[in-house]
Scaffold this motif. Structure first.
Motif, PDB file in Angstrom:
ATOM      1  N   ASP A  47       1.405  59.513  30.850  1.00 49.90           N
ATOM      2  CA  ASP A  47       0.053  59.989  30.583  1.00 49.90           C
ATOM      3  C   ASP A  47      -0.039  60.572  29.179  1.00 49.90           C
ATOM      4  OD1 ASP A  47       1.353  62.404  30.742  1.00 49.90           O
ATOM      5  OD2 ASP A  47       0.332  63.088  32.535  1.00 49.90           O
ATOM      6  N   TRP A  48      -1.136  61.283  28.892  1.00 46.93           N
ATOM      7  CA  TRP A  48      -1.386  61.811  27.557  1.00 46.93           C
ATOM      8  C   TRP A  48      -0.454  62.950  27.172  1.00 46.93           C
ATOM      9  CZ3 TRP A  48      -4.054  61.998  31.941  1.00 46.93           C
ATOM     10  CH2 TRP A  48      -4.268  63.227  32.535  1.00 46.93           C
ATOM     11  N   GLN A 222     -11.172  59.961  31.834  1.00 49.90           N
ATOM     12  CA  GLN A 222     -11.571  60.120  30.442  1.00 49.90           C
ATOM     13  C   GLN A 222     -10.703  59.296  29.485  1.00 49.90           C
ATOM     14  OE1 GLN A 222     -10.754  64.167  29.006  1.00 49.90           O
ATOM     15  NE2 GLN A 222      -9.519  64.499  30.853  1.00 49.90           N
ATOM     16  N   TYR A 223      -9.577  58.800  29.975  1.00 46.19           N
ATOM     17  CA  TYR A 223      -8.695  57.971  29.146  1.00 46.19           C
ATOM     18  C   TYR A 223      -8.815  56.487  29.491  1.00 46.19           C
ATOM     19  CZ  TYR A 223      -6.495  62.423  27.985  1.00 46.19           C
ATOM     20  OH  TYR A 223      -6.274  63.708  27.550  1.00 46.19           O
ATOM     21  N   LEU A 224      -9.575  56.175  30.541  1.00 47.40           N
ATOM     22  CA  LEU A 224      -9.690  54.787  30.968  1.00 47.40           C
ATOM     23  C   LEU A 224     -10.375  53.924  29.914  1.00 47.40           C
ATOM     24  CD1 LEU A 224      -9.048  52.959  33.374  1.00 47.40           C
ATOM     25  CD2 LEU A 224     -11.312  53.476  34.292  1.00 47.40           C
ATOM     26  N   GLY A 227      -8.250  52.142  27.284  1.00 44.92           N
ATOM     27  CA  GLY A 227      -7.348  51.066  27.702  1.00 44.92           C
ATOM     28  C   GLY A 227      -6.156  51.518  28.503  1.00 44.92           C
ATOM     29  N   MET A 228      -6.089  52.800  28.891  1.00 38.19           N
ATOM     30  CA  MET A 228      -4.941  53.308  29.656  1.00 38.19           C
ATOM     31  C   MET A 228      -5.201  53.097  31.149  1.00 38.19           C
ATOM     32  SD  MET A 228      -4.387  56.734  27.314  1.00 38.19           S
ATOM     33  CE  MET A 228      -3.092  57.411  28.333  1.00 38.19           C
ATOM     34  N   TRP A 229      -5.249  51.831  31.546  1.00 39.98           N
ATOM     35  CA  TRP A 229      -5.608  51.458  32.910  1.00 39.98           C
ATOM     36  C   TRP A 229      -4.584  51.915  33.946  1.00 39.98           C
ATOM     37  CZ3 TRP A 229      -1.810  48.480  35.014  1.00 39.98           C
ATOM     38  CH2 TRP A 229      -0.956  47.827  34.111  1.00 39.98           C
ATOM     39  N   TRP A 230      -3.321  52.042  33.527  1.00 34.12           N
ATOM     40  CA  TRP A 230      -2.262  52.368  34.471  1.00 34.12           C
ATOM     41  C   TRP A 230      -2.404  53.777  35.049  1.00 34.12           C
ATOM     42  CZ3 TRP A 230      -1.674  51.470  29.249  1.00 34.12           C
ATOM     43  CH2 TRP A 230      -1.354  52.573  28.450  1.00 34.12           C
ATOM     44  N   LEU A 231      -3.121  54.651  34.352  1.00 32.28           N
ATOM     45  CA  LEU A 231      -3.307  56.014  34.846  1.00 32.28           C
ATOM     46  C   LEU A 231      -4.133  56.039  36.128  1.00 32.28           C
ATOM     47  CD1 LEU A 231      -4.018  57.948  31.518  1.00 32.28           C
ATOM     48  CD2 LEU A 231      -1.839  57.632  32.711  1.00 32.28           C
TER      49      LEU A 231
END
Length: 269
Positions: A47-48, A222-224, A227-231
């Motif tokens: 994650d971030w 908020q990160y989707l 492009g961070m689809w895996w989260l």
């Protein structure tokens, strides 16, 4: 039939044991590997804050299962208690029937959110809210069973011989109701897990410090767009897999006890 019943249950228990063996303090912040896509080193990505998403998801699954089990147990016991009270007197039966109709008529998720909000959220609010909104189905089935059972000749014989209500409940009612209680528990459990994740996702459930699936999904939204689809994908997928495994076990178990067999025969098997 037994294979269809125990295979999903074994996978479900294995998933829980793996998550239970993982320590919460093992989920370390490592900014050097933040926002990494799934790889051999991090199967679910990071994650971030550089936390391993596989570890976070497993801890969230453990929490969801624990909350679901406790809620299903409390809801089943509440349904049993109210159904027994309903058989004591006609006025009490009318009161219990009114409570069942009342809770069934209320919007389920809205009622859960209101109860959790009034109680301040957190673990206490979510458990009481889930318990208060998931007992009605079990209570309605048990009440109908008890209305027939209390008029059986052997129950009336015990009453005429001076046996008290709770003696009759322990010796006549409960042995007959055990299969229905188990089925009620298996039906409540997956619903409790999904509703806990739903209201936590909406911000009315568990606190943000807890590694719950709802919290993970809420933070990841908020990160989707980056492009961070895996989260979102892997925590949501594992939650669905867990619920499907238990539902497969529940359906097989209900079919198994649905035969014309006594409770003693089930124990002997």
């Amino acid at each position: 039939m037994k294979k269809n019943m125990f295979l999903p249950l074994s996978l479900f228990v294995l998933l829980y044991l793996i998550s239970a063996m993982l320590r919460t303090d093992a989920i370390q912040i490592d900014l050097a590997v933040k926002n990494q896509a799934p790889s051999l080193g991090h199967l679910f990505g990071t994650d971030w804050l550089g936390r391993d998403m596989l570890q976070r998801t497993l801890k969230g699954i453990q929490l969801s299962i624990s909350v679901g089990l406790l809620t299903a147990l409390l809801s089943t016991l509440l349904g049993l208690t109210l159904s027994l009270i309903a058989t004591m007197h006609q006025r009490l039966d009318q009161l219990v029937a009114w409570l069942i109709d009342l809770f069934l008529s209320l919007p389920h998720l809205v009622t859960l959110i209101l109860i959790s909000f009034v109680l301040g959220g957190g673990m206490k609010g979510i458990i009481i809210g889930l318990m208060a909104t998931h007992w009605t189905g079990t209570a309605r089935v048990l009440r109908a069973e008890l209305m027939q059972l209390k008029d059986m000749p052997y129950v009336q014989m015990s009453k005429h011989l001076g046996r008290g209500f709770w003696w009759r409940a322990r010796h006549h009612f409960l042995p007959h109701l055990i299969p229905q209680l188990i089925v009620g528990f298996t039906l409540i459990f997956p619903h409790a897990i999904l509703h806990e994740a739903a209201i936590t996702f909406l911000g009315f459930g568990l606190s943000a410090e807890v590694p719950a699936i709802g919290i993970i999904l809420s933070e990841a939204m908020q990160y989707l767009s980056n492009g961070m689809w895996w989260l979102v994908f892997f925590p949501g997928l594992l939650l669905v897999v867990m619920v499907v495994l238990f539902q497969q076990f529940a359906h097989a178990f209900q079919a198994y006890i649905g035969r014309d067999r006594s409770y003693e025969q089930l124990i002997d098997d």
